[in-house]
Design an enzyme around this catalytic site. Structure first.
Site, PDB file in Angstrom:
ATOM      1  N   CYS A  11       0.830  -1.203   0.000  1.00 45.59           N
ATOM      2  CA  CYS A  11       0.000   0.000   0.000  1.00 45.59           C
ATOM      3  C   CYS A  11       0.871   1.262   0.000  1.00 45.59           C
ATOM      4  O   CYS A  11       2.094   1.183   0.121  1.00 45.59           O
ATOM      5  CB  CYS A  11      -0.910   0.002   1.222  1.00 45.59           C
ATOM      6  N   CYS A  14       3.130   1.603   2.978  1.00 43.61           N
ATOM      7  CA  CYS A  14       4.270   0.678   2.918  1.00 43.61           C
ATOM      8  C   CYS A  14       5.349   1.235   1.992  1.00 43.61           C
ATOM      9  O   CYS A  14       6.541   1.192   2.313  1.00 43.61           O
ATOM     10  CB  CYS A  14       3.821  -0.698   2.427  1.00 43.61           C
TER      11      CYS A  14
END
Length: 76
Positions: A11, A14
């Site tokens: 994501c 991240c």
């Protein structure tokens, strides 16, 4: 050399965490091997339930959001 794993699904948070860790390591002159771990079973194997997570030399140092630059600097 430090081995760093970013735990998460890939994501935005991240990706941001991975970029910040790389940036701070470079600024500090620390050589790192960065790995992104997206396998849910592997992530849960570290006991991480909230991502992104950061593992340095097989020790979980952060979970559940993008760490601050100050936090990351303390790891190096």
């Amino acid at each position: 050399m430090k081995t760093i794993k970013i735990l998460g699904s890939g994501c935005k948070n991240c990706e941001t965490t991975a970029k910040l860790v790389s940036q701070v390591a470079e600024e500090a002159g620390v050589s790192i091997a960065l790995e992104k771990v997206t396998d849910i079973a592997a992530i849960m194997g570290y006991g991480v339930m909230s991502t992104p997570g950061v593992v340095i030399d097989e020790k979980v140092v952060h979970t559940g959001g993008v760490p601050s630059l100050e936090q990351i600097r303390q790891w190096f």
